[in-house]
Design a protein around this motif. Structure first.
Motif, PDB file in Angstrom:
ATOM      1  N   PHE A 106       0.779  -1.531   0.121  1.00 28.14           N
ATOM      2  CA  PHE A 106      -0.135   0.304   0.090  1.00 28.14           C
ATOM      3  C   PHE A 106       1.103   1.249  -0.090  1.00 28.14           C
ATOM      4  O   PHE A 106       2.068   1.096   0.183  1.00 28.14           O
ATOM      5  N   THR A 107       0.665   2.431  -0.479  1.00 28.73           N
ATOM      6  CA  THR A 107       0.929   3.568  -0.588  1.00 28.73           C
ATOM      7  C   THR A 107       0.189   4.704  -0.120  1.00 28.73           C
ATOM      8  O   THR A 107       1.103   5.629   0.043  1.00 28.73           O
ATOM      9  N   SER A 108      -0.702   4.244   1.097  1.00 28.82           N
ATOM     10  CA  SER A 108      -1.524   5.431   1.809  1.00 28.82           C
ATOM     11  C   SER A 108      -2.221   4.611   2.722  1.00 28.82           C
ATOM     12  O   SER A 108      -2.354   3.298   2.865  1.00 28.82           O
TER      13      SER A 108
ATOM     14  N   PHE B 101      -5.552   5.124   3.066  1.00 29.74           N
ATOM     15  CA  PHE B 101      -6.594   4.899   2.437  1.00 29.74           C
ATOM     16  C   PHE B 101      -6.339   2.856   1.687  1.00 29.74           C
ATOM     17  O   PHE B 101      -7.389   2.335   1.766  1.00 29.74           O
ATOM     18  N   GLU B 102      -5.225   3.065   1.270  1.00 32.37           N
ATOM     19  CA  GLU B 102      -4.821   2.027   0.475  1.00 32.37           C
ATOM     20  C   GLU B 102      -4.750   0.706   1.542  1.00 32.37           C
ATOM     21  O   GLU B 102      -4.786  -0.526   1.492  1.00 32.37           O
ATOM     22  N   LEU B 103      -3.709   1.129   2.693  1.00 29.11           N
ATOM     23  CA  LEU B 103      -3.944   0.045   2.929  1.00 29.11           C
ATOM     24  C   LEU B 103      -5.424  -0.661   4.643  1.00 29.11           C
ATOM     25  O   LEU B 103      -5.595  -1.444   3.937  1.00 29.11           O
ATOM     26  N   LEU B 104      -6.200   0.294   4.327  1.00 30.96           N
ATOM     27  CA  LEU B 104      -7.528   0.399   5.189  1.00 30.96           C
ATOM     28  C   LEU B 104      -8.609  -1.033   4.448  1.00 30.96           C
ATOM     29  O   LEU B 104      -8.667  -1.660   4.200  1.00 30.96           O
ATOM     30  N   CYS B 105      -7.938  -0.710   2.679  1.00 28.28           N
ATOM     31  CA  CYS B 105      -8.308  -1.340   1.078  1.00 28.28           C
ATOM     32  C   CYS B 105      -7.493  -2.522   1.782  1.00 28.28           C
ATOM     33  O   CYS B 105      -9.097  -3.611   1.418  1.00 28.28           O
ATOM     34  N   ALA B 106      -6.483  -2.820   2.036  1.00 26.98           N
ATOM     35  CA  ALA B 106      -6.079  -4.210   1.540  1.00 26.98           C
ATOM     36  C   ALA B 106      -6.418  -5.184   2.806  1.00 26.98           C
ATOM     37  O   ALA B 106      -6.857  -6.202   2.623  1.00 26.98           O
ATOM     38  N   VAL B 107      -6.991  -3.976   3.758  1.00 23.00           N
ATOM     39  CA  VAL B 107      -6.777  -5.184   5.439  1.00 23.00           C
ATOM     40  C   VAL B 107      -8.633  -5.370   4.709  1.00 23.00           C
ATOM     41  O   VAL B 107      -8.185  -6.635   5.222  1.00 23.00           O
ATOM     42  N   LEU B 108      -9.380  -4.297   4.139  1.00 25.14           N
ATOM     43  CA  LEU B 108     -10.109  -4.899   4.500  1.00 25.14           C
ATOM     44  C   LEU B 108     -10.668  -6.566   2.873  1.00 25.14           C
ATOM     45  O   LEU B 108     -11.477  -6.801   3.907  1.00 25.14           O
ATOM     46  N   LEU B 109      -9.830  -6.360   2.641  1.00 29.24           N
ATOM     47  CA  LEU B 109      -9.553  -7.054   1.278  1.00 29.24           C
ATOM     48  C   LEU B 109      -8.947  -8.705   2.260  1.00 29.24           C
ATOM     49  O   LEU B 109      -8.938  -9.519   0.899  1.00 29.24           O
ATOM     50  N   SER B 110      -8.162  -8.542   2.831  1.00 31.16           N
ATOM     51  CA  SER B 110      -7.414  -9.908   3.015  1.00 31.16           C
ATOM     52  C   SER B 110      -8.052 -10.817   3.568  1.00 31.16           C
ATOM     53  O   SER B 110      -7.472 -11.366   4.249  1.00 31.16           O
ATOM     54  N   ALA B 111      -9.481 -10.821   4.400  1.00 28.36           N
ATOM     55  CA  ALA B 111     -10.398 -11.643   5.124  1.00 28.36           C
ATOM     56  C   ALA B 111     -10.695 -13.062   4.171  1.00 28.36           C
ATOM     57  O   ALA B 111     -10.787 -12.845   3.694  1.00 28.36           O
ATOM     58  N   GLN B 112     -10.082 -13.572   5.235  1.00 29.63           N
ATOM     59  CA  GLN B 112      -9.925 -15.390   4.599  1.00 29.63           C
ATOM     60  C   GLN B 112      -9.188 -15.835   3.485  1.00 29.63           C
ATOM     61  O   GLN B 112      -9.929 -15.959   2.444  1.00 29.63           O
TER      62      GLN B 112
END
Length: 214
Positions: free
Chosen positions: A26-28, A30-41
């Motif tokens: 991630f580079t921000s 916001f991108e971190l939040l999106c990546a973590v949200l997508l990382s479930a299972q």
DNA sequence: ATCCCGAGGG
DNA sequence: CCCTCTGGAT
């Protein structure tokens, strides 16, 4: 695991990996939040493939809203639970724009009010983005905490609370990364690599199933 | 307790 | 084939 083992347990993990980081790209914030949200299972490697495509077209909440649900869904199709996650992503972006000026909120309450963001995801964002000593109990940490006897508990919240009370303050910020990486590469779910585990001498499970070192 | 749900590994 | 992967909402 005995109380006296906790300090050397983390000192050993710290010595091997002084500055542990997430493997999500991630580079921000916001991108971190999106990546973590997508990382479930889903694996970090799988998430990184999808976010590389997604962030190229939608690096901000407004850009993701402009892109729309159909396009976002297509871009993340390779990740498990992709329909639910796409809806949550777009709706989260709407809330960020309408209620937080396009920024990621810094409070647990505001984070957990976002669709698709629960306690674990909020803990990751608070830790990685804002440096708070949270314990984001995922599948790895839950397994490692129970197996080693570091913080036994029947559900993630119970493990989290025990970790918060048991992990020394000097290790509290990095502990969640050490435990994740240890679970991912050494204390694996199917075949734990006890032979090359640096902390097996303090582990309840390894101690009961393997010969003492000599 | 159940559903969502694809990729990768054994 | 089966299990696992930085879960959340109902």
């Amino acid at each position: 695991m005995h109380d006296d083992a906790i300090e050397p347990f983390f000192a050993t993990l710290a010595a091997a990996n002084p500055s542990p980081q997430t493997e999500l790209e991630f580079t921000s914030v916001f991108e971190l939040l999106c990546a973590v949200l997508l990382s479930a299972q889903a694996t970090d490697a799988g998430v990184n493939k999808a976010t590389k495509r997604l962030f190229a077209l939608a690096p901000t909440p407004q850009r993701m809203l402009d892109l729309g649900l159909e396009q976002v869904t297509e871009l993340i199709r390779t990740i498990g639970l992709f329909r639910t996650k796409a809806k949550n992503l777009v709706q989260t972006c709407r809330i960020l724009v309408e209620q937080h000026g396009g920024a990621v909120p810094r409070s647990r309450e505001a984070l957990e009010a976002l669709p698709g963001v629960g306690r674990k995801t909020a803990n990751v964002v608070l830790n990685v983005a804002f440096g708070e000593p949270t314990m984001a109990v995922d599948t790895h940490i839950f397994r490692v905490a129970n197996r080693t006897g570091l913080a036994p508990g029947k559900n993630p919240l119970a493990v989290e609370l025990k970790l918060l009370e048991r992990v020394p303050a000097k290790y509290a910020v990095d502990a969640h990364h050490w435990l994740i990486l240890h679970g991912r590469y050494v204390c694996q779910a199917r075949r734990p690599q006890c032979e090359r585990c640096a902390v097996r001498r303090w582990c309840d499970t390894a101690a009961s199933t393997m010969p003492a070192e000599g």
